[in-house]
Design a protein around this motif. Structure first.
Motif, PDB file in Angstrom:
ATOM      1  N   TYR A 134      -0.439   7.778   3.363  1.00  0.00           N
ATOM      2  CA  TYR A 134      -1.311   6.635   3.636  1.00  0.00           C
ATOM      3  C   TYR A 134      -2.696   7.196   3.967  1.00  0.00           C
ATOM      4  O   TYR A 134      -2.839   8.030   4.854  1.00  0.00           O
ATOM      5  CB  TYR A 134      -0.791   5.820   4.823  1.00  0.00           C
ATOM      6  N   SER A 196       5.140   1.128   8.677  1.00  0.00           N
ATOM      7  CA  SER A 196       4.476   1.195   7.374  1.00  0.00           C
ATOM      8  C   SER A 196       3.617  -0.037   7.137  1.00  0.00           C
ATOM      9  O   SER A 196       2.488   0.060   6.635  1.00  0.00           O
ATOM     10  CB  SER A 196       5.536   1.322   6.274  1.00  0.00           C
ATOM     11  N   LYS A 200      -0.512  -0.061   6.606  1.00  0.00           N
ATOM     12  CA  LYS A 200      -1.122  -0.640   5.404  1.00  0.00           C
ATOM     13  C   LYS A 200      -2.040  -1.810   5.722  1.00  0.00           C
ATOM     14  O   LYS A 200      -3.018  -2.050   5.024  1.00  0.00           O
ATOM     15  CB  LYS A 200      -0.022  -1.119   4.442  1.00  0.00           C
ATOM     16  N   ASN A 249      -0.547  -3.150  -5.788  1.00  0.00           N
ATOM     17  CA  ASN A 249      -0.524  -1.843  -5.141  1.00  0.00           C
ATOM     18  C   ASN A 249      -1.552  -0.889  -5.745  1.00  0.00           C
ATOM     19  O   ASN A 249      -1.366   0.326  -5.728  1.00  0.00           O
ATOM     20  CB  ASN A 249       0.871  -1.219  -5.246  1.00  0.00           C
ATOM     21  N   HIS A 273      -3.190   0.248  -2.056  1.00  0.00           N
ATOM     22  CA  HIS A 273      -2.272  -0.894  -2.100  1.00  0.00           C
ATOM     23  C   HIS A 273      -3.037  -2.219  -2.166  1.00  0.00           C
ATOM     24  O   HIS A 273      -2.643  -3.218  -1.560  1.00  0.00           O
ATOM     25  CB  HIS A 273      -1.324  -0.894  -0.892  1.00  0.00           C
TER      26      HIS A 273
END
Length: 600
Positions: A134, A196, A200, A249, A273
């Motif tokens: 990430y 997660s 994000k 994404n 994303h």
């Protein structure tokens, strides 16, 4: 061989060429697929050798100053690109564009192959197919990671699972306790999935943090609330707010450049994303005009370097540039897969470019409001500097009777001290002249990794100024230097002596300015910060030496013998790695045994 003859005899091969002025200073470094064709395009050969009238004003000015040239032949245009970039970073030629933001950006990652995986930070690709990345994050990566561990019940430390016993993290409800309890993978995965989602979606993460901050405030836990407030501010600082959401994404790296007459800004935005996760920017001084081809090339080469990033994404630019295909070919080699440099003409990708350019314009406007350019321009005119000193490195040394001898370099850039770029050095030299030579030599040796600034300022007089100029010249580097020293009063230069005034030394002149002169005060401010940094590091080093000396004394080594060892080895670190026979030759067998046993 004359310049004209050298140009006419250039080979039809790829390579790098360098232009020099009458003083032997490097003006420009360029690359070529065909040296003869490229270099000849700069010149008109009849009736005499002069600049091609079709050149831009910037390049024409450079050619008029050129009196000699050198060239290096390489195997391919790609090799020429790499060599050119390396020479520009190391030597900082006057007419090349130099971007200094060559740091690597951190990524948050998780190794899904582990039974109870946890999140951590990396700046490089980890050799595993089970890694999820990430990022990148310009700021706030550590704050995001800490926030995840504060909200989600994950294994907090690498060592936790090894202990096989429940610890404090389980007691305060910040870990499920898989080290001892039979926690199913499905239950643990719920926490991983939540973490997660928070990584994000910054909006979701910030909402959870704000709820917690308000709870702390209501419970009168103001220190914890203040810490969360600062964390929220740091996480917000890296992002550009936008309604653009691809609802997919898709990943994109977006670069945009805006410029004024004397400044430019490069904006980098990272979409992951389908959402913008972070951004960064870098200012640069335009000393001799703007070359967008060179600037886009430097920006892409500087950001991606020669290492594959953990996440490779298509690159979006607002316009094409001359070396686009060459850069794309280079990045394909770096990524290990085809690199895409796109110039979007419509749709959401075009909107991303517009957003990047809008932010670049705002940053440029803000920069003009905050940067005190007037003093810098006046100092440039007074001292006849080649460039406006946007980035300055200031040096000072400190010691006490030759003990704990250290050097310090502080960095001033974009109207503020850049403390992350400060450097300190342990020195072996005993006198002031040799100490400064050692400090400056160490800095020059690092130019290939950290490019030279616009100006050096030394705490010293004409002798140290000449020393610095000699060091730079011997390494082929053209860099302005100013030295500042106290005028001697009663044969002494006391900082606190009321009548003592500071004197500025440049290569050509000596200036005794009034104490109220803003240019002098600006240099004094920088000198004083370097002095403070050097003394602080000296005190820290001296304290460590004193503690180690006391420990050796307790083991029967006298102060005189300790001083003898330090005079020979310079530092306790060097003494620690010395052989038994070396120490015995200096002292005796008994003391050598004592010292080696002490360091065991």
């Amino acid at each position: 061989m004359t310049l004209k003859e050298k140009i006419q005899q250039l080979p039809d091969k790829p390579g790098v060429y360098q232009y020099f002025d009458k003083n032997g200073h490097l003006l420009y470094v360029g690359k070529a697929k065909n040296l003869a064709k490229r270099v000849k395009s700069y010149w008109q050969f009849t009736p005499k050798l002069c600049a091609n009238p079709q050149l831009s004003l910037r390049i024409s000015k450079m050619i008029k100053q050129t009196v000699s040239m050198d060239y290096i032949i390489v195997n391919s245009e790609h090799d020429a690109l790499i060599l050119e970039n390396s020479l520009i970073k190391q030597l900082g030629p006057k007419y090349n564009i130099l971007l200094r933001d060559d740091k690597t950006y951190p990524y948050i990652y998780i190794d899904n192959s582990q039974e109870y995986p946890r999140f951590d930070i990396t700046r490089k690709v980890i050799n595993s197919k089970d890694i999820t990345y990430y990022g990148p994050y310009s700021v706030g990566a550590r704050d995001i990671l800490n926030s995840i561990y504060d909200i989600c019940k994950l294994v907090q430390k690498k060592s936790c699972l090894k202990s096989k016993k429940l610890c404090l993290y389980y007691q305060i409800d910040k870990c499920l306790g898989p080290c001892e309890l039979p926690i199913s993978k499905e239950r643990y995965q719920q926490e991983v999935t939540l973490a997660s989602q928070l990584i994000k979606n910054k909006k979701l993460l910030l909402g959870r943090l704000e709820e917690k901050m308000e709870f702390y405030a209501q419970e009168l836990r103001f220190e914890e609330a203040a810490e969360l407030r600062d964390t929220i501010e740091r996480i917000e600082r890296s992002q550009i707010k936008s309604e653009i959401d691809f609802a997919t994404n898709e990943h994109y790296d977006i670069f945009a450049i805006e410029s004024s007459e004397k400044r430019a800004v490069v904006v980098k935005i990272f979409m992951r994303h389908g959402k913008i996760i972070s951004s960064s920017h870098e200012y640069l001084q335009l000393h001799e005009g703007l070359d967008l081809n060179e600037l886009y090339s430097r920006a892409l080469l500087g950001f991606y370097k020669d290492e594959k990033p953990p996440i490779t994404a298509p690159i979006l630019l607002p316009q094409s540039f001359e070396d686009k295909e060459l850069i794309a070919h280079h990045l394909t080699k770096v990524f290990g897969q085809k690199a895409h440099i796109l110039i979007p003409q419509r749709g959401k990708k075009k909107d991303l470019i517009a957003l990047a350019k809008l932010n670049a314009r705002e940053l440029l406007k803000k920069d003009r409001e905050t940067l005190n350019v007037k003093i810098l321009e006046e100092l440039q005119e007074l001292c006849q500097l080649q460039k406006i000193p946007n980035r300055v490195e200031i040096f000072d040394n400190s010691h006490m009777s030759g003990v704990a001898t250290v050097g310090a370099m502080v960095v001033y850039e974009n109207a503020k001290f850049d403390k992350k770029s400060y450097r300190t050095y342990h020195l072996e030299a005993k006198d002031e002249y040799s100490q400064m030579r050692e400090t400056l030599t160490k800095r020059v040796e690092s130019f290939s990794k950290n490019s030279p600034p616009d100006l050096w300022i030394l705490d010293g007089g004409a002798t140290l100024l000449k020393l610095a100029l000699d060091i730079l010249e011997s390494n082929g580097i053209n860099l302005d230097v100013i030295a500042i020293s106290k005028e001697k009063v009663d044969a002494k230069a006391h900082r606190a002596k009321g009548n003592a005034q500071d004197i500025l030394y440049t290569k050509e002149q000596i200036f005794r300015l009034k104490t109220s002169d803003k240019r002098l005060q600006w240099v004094q401010n920088l000198r004083d910060e370097a002095h403070r940094a050097a003394i602080t590091f000296h005190k820290k080093t001296k304290l460590k030496l004193d503690q180690e000396s006391r420990l050796l004394s307790l083991h029967g080594i006298s102060a005189a013998k300790i001083q003898k060892l330090l005079n020979h080895y310079g530092t306790f670190e060097a003494l620690k790695s010395a052989t038994f026979d070396d120490i015995r030759s200096l002292l005796n067998t008994k003391d050598a045994k004592t010292i080696k046993n002490f360091y065991k």
